[in-house]
Design an enzyme around this catalytic site. Structure first.
Site, short mmCIF file in Angstrom:
data_model
loop_
_atom_site.label_atom_id
_atom_site.label_comp_id
_atom_site.label_asym_id
_atom_site.label_seq_id
_atom_site.Cartn_x
_atom_site.Cartn_y
_atom_site.Cartn_z
N ARG A 47 -17.87 -30.76 56.88
CA ARG A 47 -17.97 -32.20 56.79
C ARG A 47 -19.28 -32.71 57.41
O ARG A 47 -19.66 -33.86 57.17
CB ARG A 47 -16.79 -32.85 57.51
CG ARG A 47 -15.46 -32.53 56.87
CD ARG A 47 -14.33 -32.86 57.80
NE ARG A 47 -14.12 -34.29 57.96
CZ ARG A 47 -13.24 -34.99 57.25
NH1 ARG A 47 -12.51 -34.40 56.35
NH2 ARG A 47 -13.09 -36.28 57.46
N LYS A 106 -20.48 -34.34 54.73
CA LYS A 106 -19.90 -34.09 53.42
C LYS A 106 -19.02 -35.24 52.97
O LYS A 106 -19.01 -35.62 51.81
CB LYS A 106 -19.08 -32.79 53.49
CG LYS A 106 -18.44 -32.37 52.19
CD LYS A 106 -19.48 -31.86 51.22
CE LYS A 106 -18.92 -31.50 49.87
NZ LYS A 106 -19.98 -31.50 48.84
N LYS A 112 -31.16 -33.43 45.30
CA LYS A 112 -30.81 -32.08 45.77
C LYS A 112 -31.98 -31.51 46.56
O LYS A 112 -31.78 -30.94 47.63
CB LYS A 112 -30.53 -31.13 44.59
CG LYS A 112 -29.24 -31.31 43.83
CD LYS A 112 -28.01 -30.79 44.54
CE LYS A 112 -27.33 -31.87 45.32
NZ LYS A 112 -26.37 -32.70 44.64
N HIS A 150 -46.29 -47.14 35.19
CA HIS A 150 -46.16 -48.48 35.78
C HIS A 150 -46.30 -48.43 37.30
O HIS A 150 -45.86 -49.35 37.99
CB HIS A 150 -44.83 -49.11 35.37
CG HIS A 150 -44.74 -49.31 33.89
ND1 HIS A 150 -45.43 -50.30 33.23
CD2 HIS A 150 -44.09 -48.60 32.93
CE1 HIS A 150 -45.18 -50.21 31.93
NE2 HIS A 150 -44.39 -49.17 31.72
N GLU A 154 -30.92 -36.61 40.18
CA GLU A 154 -30.08 -35.62 40.87
C GLU A 154 -30.93 -34.46 41.40
O GLU A 154 -30.73 -33.97 42.51
CB GLU A 154 -28.98 -35.14 39.91
CG GLU A 154 -28.14 -33.95 40.39
CD GLU A 154 -27.32 -34.21 41.64
OE1 GLU A 154 -27.37 -35.32 42.19
OE2 GLU A 154 -26.63 -33.27 42.09
N GLU A 166 -32.49 -33.31 50.02
CA GLU A 166 -31.44 -33.19 51.04
C GLU A 166 -31.36 -31.80 51.67
O GLU A 166 -31.03 -31.67 52.82
CB GLU A 166 -30.07 -33.65 50.53
CG GLU A 166 -29.42 -32.78 49.51
CD GLU A 166 -28.05 -33.31 49.06
OE1 GLU A 166 -27.33 -33.87 49.87
OE2 GLU A 166 -27.73 -33.13 47.88
N CYS A 218 -17.09 -36.91 61.02
CA CYS A 218 -16.31 -36.38 62.14
C CYS A 218 -15.03 -35.72 61.65
O CYS A 218 -14.40 -36.18 60.69
CB CYS A 218 -15.94 -37.49 63.10
SG CYS A 218 -17.35 -38.38 63.73
N TRP A 270 -20.12 -36.53 64.15
CA TRP A 270 -21.32 -36.90 63.41
C TRP A 270 -21.74 -38.24 63.99
O TRP A 270 -21.06 -39.25 63.80
CB TRP A 270 -21.00 -37.01 61.91
CG TRP A 270 -22.21 -37.22 61.06
CD1 TRP A 270 -23.06 -36.26 60.58
CD2 TRP A 270 -22.70 -38.47 60.56
NE1 TRP A 270 -24.06 -36.84 59.82
CE2 TRP A 270 -23.86 -38.19 59.79
CE3 TRP A 270 -22.29 -39.79 60.68
CZ2 TRP A 270 -24.60 -39.18 59.16
CZ3 TRP A 270 -23.02 -40.78 60.05
CH2 TRP A 270 -24.17 -40.47 59.29
N ASN A 315 -12.57 -40.56 64.29
CA ASN A 315 -13.43 -40.49 63.10
C ASN A 315 -13.50 -41.90 62.54
O ASN A 315 -12.47 -42.50 62.28
CB ASN A 315 -12.82 -39.52 62.08
CG ASN A 315 -13.53 -39.56 60.74
OD1 ASN A 315 -14.66 -40.04 60.65
ND2 ASN A 315 -12.88 -39.06 59.71
N GLY A 316 -14.73 -42.43 62.37
CA GLY A 316 -14.86 -43.77 61.83
C GLY A 316 -15.68 -44.64 62.76
O GLY A 316 -16.43 -44.13 63.60
C1 F6R Z 1 -25.36 -35.14 47.46
C2 F6R Z 1 -24.03 -35.51 47.85
C3 F6R Z 1 -23.76 -36.93 48.17
C4 F6R Z 1 -22.37 -37.34 47.66
C5 F6R Z 1 -22.05 -38.77 48.12
C6 F6R Z 1 -20.72 -39.26 47.57
O1 F6R Z 1 -25.46 -33.78 47.18
O2 F6R Z 1 -23.15 -34.69 47.93
O3 F6R Z 1 -24.74 -37.77 47.66
O4 F6R Z 1 -22.36 -37.24 46.27
O5 F6R Z 1 -22.02 -38.82 49.51
O6 F6R Z 1 -19.67 -38.47 48.03
P1 F6R Z 1 -18.28 -38.45 47.29
O7 F6R Z 1 -18.50 -37.87 45.94
O8 F6R Z 1 -17.39 -37.61 48.15
O9 F6R Z 1 -17.82 -39.88 47.20
#
Ligand code: F6R
Length: 606
Positions: A27, A601, A482, A501, A478, A485, A2, A74, A98-99
Site C-alpha cells: 500500500r 497503492k 508509468k 502548440h 499512461e 512514477e 497507511c 504514509w 489510516n486517513g
Molecule cells: C499509477 C497508479 C495510480 C492509480 C490511482 C487510482 O500506476 O496506480 O495512478 O491508478 O491512484 O487508483 P485506483 O485505481 O485504486 O482508484
C-alpha cells in the site's frame, strides 16, 4: 496508504503483526510500528523506513504480549520520523490510524486549553490524547474511544489498544476500510483481507460509521446511529489474496507477465461460449442512457479516456471524463439520463468514492469497474463489475489497467449492440478479436529484450516526451505516468497534434520522444508530427506494427515492434510497451520498482 493490523491472539503477537504488516507493504509507507499489551502493560516500538528496520529494532528491544496493534504509515501530517510514527500513545491508550482527521486543529486547541501537551506533528495523536483525556475524566476505555470517535471529522480507520486490558481492541471505520477477522479464540483487525489471510479466512467488513468492540471470543459492532449491527462473516478465497512474486524479480514484472491470463479470465467471466456479453444484475439499459460521465484517478483515469474514444466512436454515446479530485468539488450538473461510471483498481480511492457519492441519486445509474469486490466503491455503486485481475501489489498499476480496458470495451460493445450501432455479425467479429487478444499480448511480451535495450538508452535521459493521437493519446499519458512514477525521470505526454502548440520547444537531442503509432487511420498524421521532432534533432523511439515500422522507421533512434491487432484493441496491446519501457528503465536506474518513493497503492486520503 497507511495499513492497520490488530491481533488478540493465543501466541506472541509481535512477529505476527510484523508479518501482517509485510502483507500491507504494497500500500506504500515510510515508517512502521507496533504496540502490545503484556501482563497488562502497554508498550510500543517504532522505526522509520522499511519494515526490516522495525524487525531489527524488535531483535534488540523485543516486545512480548499476545495482544497488539500495528501500522505502516504514509506520512500526511508531519515528516516520516520515529516520533510521528504510529502507534501513538497517550497514557493508557495506543492508537493507529489510516486517513485524515480534518478537525484535528480544533480538537488540539481544545485539548491544549485543558493543559494537554502534544509531542508529535500528527493529526492521529489528537485521537490518542482525546481518548486519554476522557479516561482521566472517568470514562472506561470503550466509552472514551466512542466519545472520541464521535468528535472526529474526516476519513479514518482506527484501532485502539489499552493498557491494563489485554483482551480488548476497538476498531472504527469512517471513510477508510477496516475488516474484522474471526479466528478460534482469536480475533483480528486489518485494513484488508490480504493482511489477515494467513490468520483467518473469515472476515466481516465494517461499514461506514461502524465501531467494533473486540475481545478474543466476541465482537460487538454498533453502526453510525449507535445501534447494534450484524455484519455478515464472509469466507474469503485465500488464493485470491496470494501475494508472491512467482519467481519474478519484482511484483510489477509478474503482474505485467500475468496479463494474457487475467485478460482471458475477465473475458470468460463476461462473455458466454456463444459470444453473448452478460453483465450481472440485469446490467445497464443502454437504450435509456443519453450520456456517460466517467470519473477516476491516475491510471484508471487514462482507462476512462480510452473508453471515451470507444463509447463515442463505436456506441455513439457522448462521454465526459474527469479526474475525481476535480469532479467532486466542481458541482457538475448530472442530467437524469446519465450513466455515472467509476473506475478504480482498489475501489477505495477517496476522491473517486466522493465523486460516486456525489452522483448517487442524481445519475440514472452508478456503475463501477473495480478490482476489489468488497471495496467501498463496489459496495456503494448500483452495479459493480469486477475486472478479475487478481491482487495487484506493484504500486504502478499494470494488469489492472488492461483488465479495466477489457471490461470497458465489453461495455462499449454491449452498448453499441443494444443501441443498434452494431449488428450481430460485427459484434461477433469484435468478440472473436478479443478472444485472440491474450495470445497477441503474449507475442508483444516476447519483445521484452528490445524494450530492455530501448529502456537502457532512456535511463540516461532527464526528460522524456510521449506522443500519441486518438486512442493512443491516453496510452501516451499512461506511458509517461508509468515512467515518471517508477524511474523518477520527468516524462510528459502530448496529443501529437498539440506538439507544435508549445511543447515542441522542449525538443532537442537530449529529450527522447516516444511515439505510439499503430498503422491505423491516423498513422500518417502522427508520423508527420514525428518528422517535426526529428527535424529538430529529437531522438525518436517509434512503437508500431511491422507495417508502420516498414513505412516510417527511417532515421528513428529505436523501434519497438508490436504484433498486428484489431484496430479497436490497440490501446490494450500498446499498454505492454508503456509498462515494460518504464519497468526496464527503473531497473536500469536501480529504483524501488514495486514501492516507488512517496507513492501509495491505495489512496484513501484526498
Ligand atoms: C499509477 C497508479 C495510480 C492509480 C490511482 C487510482 O500506476 O496506480 O495512478 O491508478 O491512484 O487508483 P485506483 O485505481 O485504486 O482508484
Amino acid at each position: 496508504m497507511c495499513g492497520i493490523v490488530g491481533v488478540l491472539g493465543g501466541h506472541e503477537v509481535a512477529p505476527i503483526l510484523v508479518e501482517a504488516l509485510k502483507r500491507l507493504e504494497y500500500r506504500g509507507y515510510d515508517s512502521a510500528g507496533i504496540a502490545t499489551v503484556n501482563a497488562g502493560k502497554l508498550e510500543r516500538r517504532r522505526a522509520v523506513g522499511k519494515l526490516v528496520n522495525l524487525s531489527d529494532l524488535l531483535v534488540h528491544e523485543p516486545l512480548a504480549g499476545k495482544s497488539g496493534i500495528g501500522h505502516t504509515r504514509w506520512a500526511t501530517h508531519g515528516a516520516p520520523t520515529v516520533n510521528n510514527a504510529h502507534p501513538h500513545q497517550a497514557g493508557k491508550v495506543a492508537v493507529v490510524h489510516n486517513g485524515i482527521i480534518e478537525n484535528f486543529r480544533e480538537l488540539r486547541a481544545e485539548l491544549a486549553e485543558a493543559g494537554v501537551q502534544f509531542v508529535t506533528d500528527t493529526d492521529t495523536e489528537t485521537v490518542a490524547l482525546m481518548t486519554h483525556h476522557y479516561m482521566t475524566q472517568g470514562a472506561g476505555p470503550v466509552e472514551a474511544a466512542k466519545k472520541t470517535i464521535a468528535r472526529l471529522h474526516g476519513a479514518f480507520a482506527l484501532a485502539f489498544l489499552f493498557d491494563g486490558h489485554d483482551d480488548l481492541m476497538i476498531g472504527a471505520r469512517k471513510g477508510s476500510p477496516l475488516a474484522v477477522g474471526h479466528g478460534t479464540g482469536e480475533m483480528f483487525l486489518g485494513s484488508d483481507a490480504i493482511a489477515l489471510s494467513p490468520l483467518t479466512d473469515r472476515i466481516s467488513y465494517l461499514e461506514e460509521g461502524d465501531i467494533a468492540v473486540i475481545t478474543r471470543t466476541s465482537v460487538e459492532i454498533t453502526d453510525a446511529n449507535g445501534s447494534l449491527a450484524n455484519r455478515a462473516i464472509k469466507t474469503i478465497q485465500i488464493d485470491a489474496t496470494r501475494v508472491d512474486k512467482g519467481g519474478h524479480k519484482h511484483f510489477m514484472a509478474k503482474e505485467i507477465a500475468e496479463q494474457p491470463g487475467v485478460i482471458g479470465q475477465a473475458l470468460s467471466h463476461y462473455v458466454t461460449d456463444a459470444g453473448e456479453i452478460i453483465l450481472p444484475d440485469g446490467g445497464v439499459d443502454f437504450t435509456k442512457i443519453d450520456r456517460i460521465t466517467m470519473v477516476a484517478c491516475g491510471t484508471a483515469f487514462y482507462a476512462c479516456l480510452v473508453a471515451k474514444y470507444w463509447f463515442e466512436q463505436v456506441a455513439r454515446i457522448p462521454v465526459e471524463v474527469d479526474v475525481a479530485s476535480e469532479f467532486r468539488y466542481r458541482e457538475p450538473p448530472i442530467p437524469a439520463n446519465t450513466l455515472a461510471l467509476f473506475v478504480s483498481q482498489s475501489g477505495e480511492t477517496a476522491d473517486t468514492l466522493a465523486a460516486l457519492r456525489y452522483c448517487d441519486g442524481k445519475a440514472q445509474r452508478t456503475l463501477s469497474v473495480i478490482n476489489v469486490p468488497e471495496s467501498s466503491i463496489a459496495r456503494e455503486s448500483d452495479l459493480s463489475l469486477p475486472i478479475y485481475a487478481g491482487v495487484e501489489v506493484g504500486v504502478a498499476s499494470t494488469k489492472a489497467f488492461t483488465c479495466q480496458l477489457t471490461v470497458l470495451i465489453l461495455l462499449v460493445l454491449k452498448a453499441a449492440h443494444a443501441r443498434g450501432e452494431m449488428d450481430d455479425a460485427k459484434l461477433a467479429d469484435h468478440i472473436s478479436a478479443l478472444r485472440g487478444l491474450p495470445s497477441i499480448i503474449n507475442t508483444a511480451l516476447e519483445q521484452n529484450e528490445t524494450m530492455r535495450e530501448a529502456a537502457f538508452k532512456l535511463s540516461a535521459a532527464r526528460d522524456v516526451l510521449f506522443l500519441g493521437r486518438g486512442k493512443m493519446y491516453p496510452l501516451a499519458l499512461e506511458g509517461a505516468l508509468k515512467l515518471k512514477e517508477i524511474s523518477y525521470i520527468h516524462a510528459e505526454a502530448y496529443a501529437s497534434g498539440e506538439l507544435k502548440h508549445g511543447p515542441i520547444a522542449l525538443v532537442d537531442e537530449d529529450v527522447p520522444v516516444i511515439v505510439m503509432a499503430p498503422r491505423d487511420a491516423l498513422f500518417d498524421k502522427t508520423v508527420s508530427n514525428m518528422q517535426e521532432v526529428m527535424a529538430r534533432n529529437g531522438k525518436v523511439i517509434l512503437i508500431s506494427d511491422a507495417e508502420g515500422l516498414a513505412e516510417a522507421s527511417n532515421g528513428v533512434w529505436s523501434t519497438i515492434e508490436m504484433p498486428k491487432v484489431a484496430d479497436l484493441l490497440t490501446p490494450i496491446l500498446y499498454a505492454i510497451p508503456a509498462q515494460l519501457l518504464a519497468y526496464h528503465t527503473a531497473v536500469a536506474k536501480g529504483t524501488d520498482v514495486d514501492q516507488p518513493r512517496n507513492l501509495a497503492k491505495s489512496v484513501t486520503v484526498e
